[in-house]
Design an enzyme around this catalytic site. Structure first.
Site, PDB file in Angstrom:
ATOM      1  N   SER A  13      46.015  86.714 -11.874  1.00  0.00           N
ATOM      2  CA  SER A  13      45.914  86.055 -13.173  1.00  0.00           C
ATOM      3  C   SER A  13      44.557  85.378 -13.329  1.00  0.00           C
ATOM      4  CB  SER A  13      47.015  85.011 -13.339  1.00  0.00           C
ATOM      5  OG  SER A  13      46.788  84.312 -14.544  1.00  0.00           O
ATOM      6  N   HIS A  48      45.599  90.323 -14.999  1.00  0.00           N
ATOM      7  CA  HIS A  48      46.587  89.642 -15.839  1.00  0.00           C
ATOM      8  C   HIS A  48      45.852  88.586 -16.669  1.00  0.00           C
ATOM      9  CE1 HIS A  48      50.653  88.444 -16.981  1.00  0.00           C
ATOM     10  NE2 HIS A  48      50.243  87.182 -16.876  1.00  0.00           N
ATOM     11  N   ASP A  76      46.244  85.729 -19.551  1.00  0.00           N
ATOM     12  CA  ASP A  76      47.211  84.843 -20.211  1.00  0.00           C
ATOM     13  C   ASP A  76      46.616  84.209 -21.461  1.00  0.00           C
ATOM     14  OD1 ASP A  76      49.532  84.849 -18.430  1.00  0.00           O
ATOM     15  OD2 ASP A  76      48.186  83.944 -16.959  1.00  0.00           O
ATOM     16  N   MET A 103      47.336  81.660 -24.490  1.00  0.00           N
ATOM     17  CA  MET A 103      48.239  80.562 -24.888  1.00  0.00           C
ATOM     18  C   MET A 103      47.710  79.911 -26.158  1.00  0.00           C
ATOM     19  SD  MET A 103      48.682  78.770 -21.193  1.00  0.00           S
ATOM     20  CE  MET A 103      49.088  79.718 -19.725  1.00  0.00           C
ATOM     21  N   HIS A 156      49.151  89.013 -21.569  1.00  0.00           N
ATOM     22  CA  HIS A 156      50.427  88.307 -21.733  1.00  0.00           C
ATOM     23  C   HIS A 156      50.250  87.272 -22.839  1.00  0.00           C
ATOM     24  CE1 HIS A 156      53.409  85.267 -19.637  1.00  0.00           C
ATOM     25  NE2 HIS A 156      53.867  85.698 -20.800  1.00  0.00           N
ATOM     26  N   MET A 206      51.378  84.350 -24.903  1.00  0.00           N
ATOM     27  CA  MET A 206      52.271  83.200 -25.077  1.00  0.00           C
ATOM     28  C   MET A 206      51.878  82.571 -26.415  1.00  0.00           C
ATOM     29  SD  MET A 206      52.101  82.075 -21.110  1.00  0.00           S
ATOM     30  CE  MET A 206      50.696  83.169 -20.906  1.00  0.00           C
ATOM     31  N   MET A 266      59.581  85.658 -16.565  1.00  0.00           N
ATOM     32  CA  MET A 266      58.878  84.412 -16.218  1.00  0.00           C
ATOM     33  C   MET A 266      59.661  83.686 -15.128  1.00  0.00           C
ATOM     34  SD  MET A 266      56.029  84.097 -17.890  1.00  0.00           S
ATOM     35  CE  MET A 266      55.711  82.589 -16.994  1.00  0.00           C
ATOM     36  N   ASP A 319      56.204  86.795 -13.029  1.00  0.00           N
ATOM     37  CA  ASP A 319      55.042  85.975 -13.358  1.00  0.00           C
ATOM     38  C   ASP A 319      55.365  84.491 -13.187  1.00  0.00           C
ATOM     39  OD1 ASP A 319      52.690  84.971 -14.332  1.00  0.00           O
ATOM     40  OD2 ASP A 319      52.990  85.654 -16.397  1.00  0.00           O
ATOM     41  N   GLY A 320      54.678  83.876 -12.213  1.00  0.00           N
ATOM     42  CA  GLY A 320      54.786  82.434 -12.034  1.00  0.00           C
ATOM     43  C   GLY A 320      55.258  82.041 -10.650  1.00  0.00           C
ATOM     44  N   GLY A 321      54.417  81.315  -9.945  1.00  0.00           N
ATOM     45  CA  GLY A 321      54.820  80.791  -8.644  1.00  0.00           C
ATOM     46  C   GLY A 321      54.965  81.831  -7.546  1.00  0.00           C
TER      47      GLY A 321
HETATM   48  C1  DX5 Z   1      51.974  80.956 -16.749  1.00  0.00           C
HETATM   49  C2  DX5 Z   1      51.218  82.255 -16.824  1.00  0.00           C
HETATM   50  C3  DX5 Z   1      51.016  82.857 -15.500  1.00  0.00           C
HETATM   51  C4  DX5 Z   1      50.156  82.050 -14.582  1.00  0.00           C
HETATM   52  C5  DX5 Z   1      50.632  82.331 -13.185  1.00  0.00           C
HETATM   53  O1  DX5 Z   1      52.303  80.542 -18.015  1.00  0.00           O
HETATM   54  O2  DX5 Z   1      51.910  83.213 -17.618  1.00  0.00           O
HETATM   55  O3  DX5 Z   1      50.494  84.189 -15.593  1.00  0.00           O
HETATM   56  O4  DX5 Z   1      48.790  82.343 -14.683  1.00  0.00           O
HETATM   57  O5  DX5 Z   1      49.983  81.479 -12.340  1.00  0.00           O
HETATM   58  P1  DX5 Z   1      50.564  81.122 -10.896  1.00  0.00           P
HETATM   59  O6  DX5 Z   1      50.596  82.420 -10.127  1.00  0.00           O
HETATM   60  O7  DX5 Z   1      49.557  80.151 -10.380  1.00  0.00           O
HETATM   61  O8  DX5 Z   1      51.931  80.541 -11.079  1.00  0.00           O
HETATM   62 ZN    ZN Z   2      51.227  85.394 -17.449  1.00  0.00          ZN
END
Ligand code: DX5
Ligand code: ZN
Length: 220
Positions: free
Chosen positions: A8, A33, A35, A37, A66, A68, A137, A175-177
């Site tokens: 990401s 990836h 993101d 927002m 992605h 958001m 997510m 996606d995430g963590g």
């Molecule tokens: C969160 C994003 C993710 C984020 C993931 O809203 O959609 O793509 O960048 O980051 P990590 O891998 O640090 O959780």
């Molecule tokens: Zn993402």
């Protein structure tokens, strides 16, 4: 097919973006990836078209964008023009999701649908055959570096059942963590693509971390 790794860019060093893009180019990563927002759908603002175009100029791998973003239909064409190869919208942000998915594909992009941690996978039953990617997510969207939500494993299992019982060829992206402690378990559970931000970019050797995430052998 081996699973895909999508670092990401949100966690990259924006003052050295070209350097980080080149690192991903040379690494074993499969996608970038990206993101986006909007400060409405999620409580954060990341970046928009000029930054995506700048990444595209140097990227030698597909851009997995992605969104958001509330009501993303307004911008599909512009994301195509900025260089998106995969375009993922949130189920929660689309009133006419079927129409949105068709519009993304008509523009020549792969269509993804993302679901928030609270959204049941069952809501995808009547769209799954149209979708190329389901992005699950595993944190609440808006920020990198958050803690992985364990219920994600159940969601992957339910989603696999839905995909199996239909003609869907959708792949499951998480996606995430995602980190070095959970990535193998996610692949074993049925994830086909893993997004990793913090885990890659805060590591001492990002390229090697990508390689480790990529080459984990499934336990199955
Ligand atoms: C969160 C994003 C993710 C984020 C993931 O809203 O959609 O793509 O960048 O980051 P990590 O891998 O640090 O959780
Ligand atoms: Zn993402």
């Amino acid at each position: 097919m081996s699973h895909l790794i999508a670092p990401s860019v949100l966690s990259a060093d924006f003052a050295n973006l070209q350097r980080d893009v080149e690192m991903i180019n040379k690494s074993e990563a499969d996608w970038f990836h990206v993101d986006v927002m909007d400060g409405m759908f999620v409580p954060n603002i990341s970046f928009g078209f000029p930054v995506i175009k700048a990444i595209k100029k140097h990227a030698e791998k597909p851009l997995d964008v992605h969104l958001m973003v509330a009501d993303p239909d307004r911008y599909l064409q512009q994301f195509k023009e900025a260089g998106a190869d995969n375009l993922t919208v949130h189920l929660e942000a689309c009133t006419h999701l079927h129409r949105t998915v068709q519009a993304i594909k008509a523009l020549g992009m792969k269509a993804g649908v993302a679901i928030n941690p609270h959204t049941p996978v069952n809501l995808l039953v009547d769209i799954i055959e149209e979708v190329n990617i389901v992005l699950v997510m595993s944190v609440n969207p808006g920020f990198g570096g958050q803690k992985f939500i364990e219920n994600t494993y159940h969601k992957i299992a339910s989603l696999r059942d839905i995909i199996r019982s239909t003609k869907s060829k959708a792949i499951i992206e998480i996606d995430g963590g995602v980190d070095m402690n959970n990535y193998k378990k996610l692949i074993d559970a049925g994830a086909s693509a893993l997004v990793a931000g913090n885990t890659v970019f805060s590591s001492a050797n990002p390229s090697q971390t990508i390689s480790e995430l990529k080459n984990s052998k499934s336990h199955l």
